[in-house]
Structures are given as structure tokens and as C-alpha cells.
Scaffold this motif. Sequence first.
Motif, short mmCIF file in Angstrom:
data_model
loop_
_atom_site.label_atom_id
_atom_site.label_comp_id
_atom_site.label_asym_id
_atom_site.label_seq_id
_atom_site.Cartn_x
_atom_site.Cartn_y
_atom_site.Cartn_z
N PHE A 81 0.93 -1.23 -0.08
CA PHE A 81 -0.08 -0.09 0.06
C PHE A 81 0.73 1.14 0.07
N HIS A 82 1.83 1.41 0.82
CA HIS A 82 2.63 2.49 0.95
C HIS A 82 3.66 2.73 -0.01
N ILE A 83 4.41 1.59 -0.25
CA ILE A 83 5.57 1.87 -1.27
C ILE A 83 5.55 1.20 -2.50
N GLY A 84 4.83 -0.13 -2.79
CA GLY A 84 4.57 -0.82 -4.09
C GLY A 84 6.01 -1.46 -4.46
N ALA A 85 6.92 -1.62 -3.52
CA ALA A 85 8.09 -2.28 -3.95
C ALA A 85 7.97 -3.81 -4.23
N PRO A 86 8.34 -4.22 -5.42
CA PRO A 86 8.23 -5.76 -5.66
C PRO A 86 9.22 -6.52 -4.48
N ILE A 87 8.37 -7.72 -4.07
CA ILE A 87 9.16 -8.34 -2.99
C ILE A 87 9.81 -9.53 -3.89
N VAL A 88 11.05 -9.71 -3.83
CA VAL A 88 12.17 -10.41 -4.35
C VAL A 88 12.95 -11.52 -3.78
N ALA A 89 13.73 -12.44 -4.34
CA ALA A 89 14.40 -13.03 -3.82
C ALA A 89 15.83 -12.34 -3.57
N PRO A 90 16.90 -12.56 -2.73
CA PRO A 90 17.94 -11.63 -2.26
C PRO A 90 19.10 -11.52 -3.53
N GLU A 91 18.89 -12.34 -4.55
CA GLU A 91 19.73 -12.12 -5.64
C GLU A 91 19.23 -10.93 -6.42
N ALA A 92 17.92 -10.67 -6.37
CA ALA A 92 17.60 -9.40 -7.23
C ALA A 92 17.32 -8.23 -6.57
N ALA A 93 17.67 -8.15 -4.94
CA ALA A 93 17.15 -7.31 -4.22
C ALA A 93 18.20 -5.90 -4.33
N GLN A 94 17.66 -4.71 -4.22
CA GLN A 94 18.42 -3.50 -4.26
C GLN A 94 18.30 -3.29 -2.81
N PHE A 95 17.14 -3.44 -2.02
CA PHE A 95 17.17 -3.28 -0.61
C PHE A 95 16.64 -4.53 0.23
N ALA A 96 17.16 -4.79 1.46
CA ALA A 96 16.64 -5.98 2.14
C ALA A 96 16.27 -5.42 3.49
N LEU A 97 15.43 -6.17 4.08
CA LEU A 97 14.96 -5.85 5.63
C LEU A 97 15.05 -7.15 6.30
N GLY A 98 15.36 -7.13 7.49
CA GLY A 98 15.61 -8.12 8.52
C GLY A 98 16.43 -7.91 9.55
N ARG A 99 16.54 -9.17 10.37
CA ARG A 99 17.30 -9.23 11.39
C ARG A 99 18.83 -9.94 10.59
N TRP A 100 20.03 -9.48 11.58
CA TRP A 100 21.17 -9.97 10.91
C TRP A 100 21.33 -11.31 10.90
N GLU A 101 20.72 -12.21 11.51
CA GLU A 101 20.97 -13.65 11.62
C GLU A 101 20.02 -14.21 10.64
N SER A 102 19.17 -13.46 10.11
CA SER A 102 18.20 -14.11 9.10
C SER A 102 18.63 -13.61 7.52
N LEU A 103 19.63 -12.56 7.48
CA LEU A 103 19.86 -12.08 6.06
C LEU A 103 20.95 -12.97 5.50
N PRO A 104 20.74 -13.60 4.33
CA PRO A 104 21.70 -14.54 3.63
C PRO A 104 22.73 -13.52 2.83
N LEU A 105 23.74 -13.11 3.66
CA LEU A 105 24.59 -12.03 3.13
C LEU A 105 25.35 -12.44 1.59
N ALA A 106 25.75 -13.71 1.52
CA ALA A 106 26.64 -13.97 0.37
C ALA A 106 25.44 -14.06 -0.79
N ALA A 107 24.23 -14.10 -0.69
CA ALA A 107 23.37 -13.95 -1.82
C ALA A 107 23.08 -12.67 -2.62
N PHE A 108 23.37 -11.52 -1.82
CA PHE A 108 23.14 -10.56 -2.31
C PHE A 108 24.09 -9.75 -3.18
N PRO A 109 23.76 -8.98 -4.19
CA PRO A 109 24.55 -8.61 -5.39
C PRO A 109 25.45 -7.49 -4.56
N VAL A 110 26.85 -7.54 -5.06
CA VAL A 110 27.57 -6.53 -4.41
C VAL A 110 28.18 -5.44 -5.55
#
Lengths: 188, 287
Positions: A81-110
Motif C-alpha cells: 500500500f505505502h511503497i509498492g516495491a516488488p518483493i524478490v529473492a535476495p539475488e535480485a534485491a536492491q534493498f533488504a530488511l531483516g534481522r542480522w541472523e536472518s539475512l543471507p549475506l552471500a546471496a546479495f549482489p555486491v
Amino acid sequence: MLDQSLSGGFANPAQDSARAFRAALSALARPGRIEALTGATAPDPVSPAAAALLLTLCDGETPLYLAPGHDSPAIRDWIAFHIGAPIVAPEAAQFALGRWESLPLAAFPVGTSDYPDRSTTLIVERDTLSNDGPRLTGPGIEVEAHLSLPETAAFRANRALFPLGLDFYFTADDRLAGLPRSTEVEDI
Amino acid sequence: MSDYNFAYLDEQTKRMIRRAILKGIAVPGYQVPFASREMPMPYGWGTGGVQVTAACLTPEDTLKVIDQGADDTTNAVSIRKFFEKTADVATTEHTDKASVIQTRHRIPEAPLTSDQILVYQVPIPEPLRFLEPRETETRKMHALEEYGLMHVKLYEDIARHGNIATAYAYPVKVEGRYVMDPSPIPKFDNPKLESPAIQLFGAGREQRIYAIPPHTKVVSLDFEDYPFDPSKADHPCDLCGASHTYLDEVITDDAGGRMFVCSDTDYCASRQAQGHRGRLSPKETAA
């Protein structure tokens, strides 16, 4: 639940997001500095600071990854409703939200060596933020700064990728701190 | 208040610019592409700087705009009025009272503080552009940290003129990684690029944003035997007597008469207000 997904946005979107951006800019330009960030409310467990950051930086053009624990129907409705951002897998993410232990760091584009800006910005939810813990040095820091980071090895590995790498925001309640890829992190 | 959205740009555009600014902060000196918008002024009049300023302004800000150091030139006056109208922000001509300063081709003489943001208008953001016209190639050169060509250019200056002849837009290396064009500021201003303020650079036509975070290492390129020299005209200011400021040369008649005055009008005026006098200052009237 419907009420919850329709409320919680900025009261004055243009002015509130301008103030929130300045807090985000100051936090990232001065790693270790803790800024206050209020004005937005998202469903639990999203902190007010993280909600304001999402409203300020994300929109329909920014694929967003929600880590387990932050991926509930209520949160998805609020983002839809507020943002309209597509929710995607980590490999395609420009932003990510979560707790440290739940974020798959190696999967995000660098990013790529041609375009190091094409990397993920992570919004890491913490219980508390304080100016003690690992020593930070680098751009934005006059001598040294300290920030209560969840660990140091991951940030040292991230710094070694420079100019590639991930950029981090840490949020706790209404408090915000930033850690760009350029910062050197050392245990003390 | 006008019927414009706060600070003219729509919210989606501001978010896009803000994301580019943050990536620029994360990779100091790297030119982040952004989808520059048409502004109600022509390219070359500071559209990049105006978009960055619009994305940064809050209602509580006090804005100062300078053009070659002066607060009272057309470009500076128009941009200041533009934001008075569209963002309803306070404006000032005093460096120490401003929280956001947009500049064309100068860094103010008064030291900046950590509460300030300096926004540069940039015509050509790519320091290698006049050496290599292809964007695909310069992008690769930055990726590979291949800056030999720039040193060859500076060397050829020395071979031809006996010294490094580049007097403005003097290339710098930021935090030991990216070679960056500091916009056409005089090389006299280069040492001030290491600052407690946040420095943002916007190039509207070329669609690039880059940044220098506070206290970032900025080194002007040079050689061991030809060290960088931030030179200026060898005169004191004719109005305030300052010998440590960057000067404009003004032709005063057609018989070779000329005067040197501070390019930073606010700095010069505040020195005169403190009682400093130069060679051509008006005589004091008895009070």
C-alpha cells in the motif's frame, strides 16, 4: 489488519521524507553516528526507524527482500500500500530488511566493477544501538568511531571487496546508524 | 507558499536522486548514474546541482547559493529565488549561517562545519573525458584503476610549459581509489576538498552524481619532483587587503588599470565590516 496496512505512513510525505533522508545521509556519511528517525509505523516487528527508511528510499522501482521474521502478510500488505516495491529473492534485491541472523549475506549482489553502485543496501533490525563495540575508521570518520555491530568478520570481508560491497543501515526502535562498504571495522 | 511540491521535484524523482546520493557516499569519488530530469532552466545553468539540492533540502534549512564565489550574480540569485518559491526555505548570503550551500566553481573561503552540505554544479563529471571520449572506455579505466593517461597528461604539461598548467578542475584521487573531477574550482581550492562537511556533486546534462563524505582523503595528483601547488594571483585583495584568498582580476579602465578582489563576496564583505581595508577601499568618512 486492513487498518494497520493502510496507516502508518508519513503525515506530510514531502517534508517528512526530506527530514528522514537527511538523517539517512548523515548516518551513512558519518559511520557510527546514531540519528533519530520517526514519523512512520509499520506492522511488528518492523521498527519505526526501518519503516521511515523504507518510505524514504523505496518505491515501485526498488526490488525488496524481506528476511524470514520480517516476511508476514501484514508487512507485505503495508509495503504494497505505502511503497509498492516488488518483493524478490535476495539475488535480485536492491534493498533488504531483516534481522542480522536472518539475512543471507552471500546471496546479495555486491555490484560490478563497472557499476559498483548496483549493490544491495541492507536494513538490519537490532534490539539496541550504541556507540561502543568495534572500532570504525575510514571516510566520514575524523579519527575513529565505535558502533555496536553484530560481528566484525562479515564487515571486514565486505570492506575487502571495495569498491564493490554491501551497504548497511542498522535500526533499533527510532534510532538509525549507517555503515557503508568503505568503513574499516576492527575488534577492540 | 506556492502550489509546487516541496522543493519542486516529485517524490519519486527525489527518492531516485536520494538513492544515487547514498551510493555516491558509500563509494567516494565514483560517479553514480541517475535519471536527471529537465528543470526549468537550461543545462549548463546548474541543473545537476539544483536537483541534488532539491533532494537534500528540508523545511528547516538555510540555503546559500554562490556562482564563482559571488552571491549576487544571475545564476546564484535565480537559484536562490527558485528555492525560496518552491521550498519556502530561508536563504542567506553568509557562509556560517547556511546549512546547505550550492556552489558553482568555488569553495567558500570561510571554513565549513560538520553541519553543512556543499552541493557543486558540475559541467563534465568525467576527469578522463578529454583524454578518452568514449564512456565505455572511461568506465573500464575507472573499474581497472587505470589512470596512467592522466599522469601522462600532467607530464606533458610539464614537458611543454615547465609546470603543471592545469589551473582549474585539477584532478584528485579520493580515498586512494577513484580519480575525480572536483568540478571547475580553481586548484587553489583543492586543499579544502578535505572537509568536515558533506560534499555532493551533481551533473545534470551528464546524469551523474558523486560525493565526498566528511574527512575523506583527497589528494591532488602530482609528481614527487613537481609537487601540487595551489597557486593564486600574487596580490592582496584591493578591497579587504586579504592575501590568503582567491582573487578575481577586474579591468577598471582601457588604460591598463586593474584591481584584484576576493572572488568570495561574503568573505570580502565580512572582512571589510571588521575594518580590514585594501589599496582601493573608499576613504573612511568621519563619523
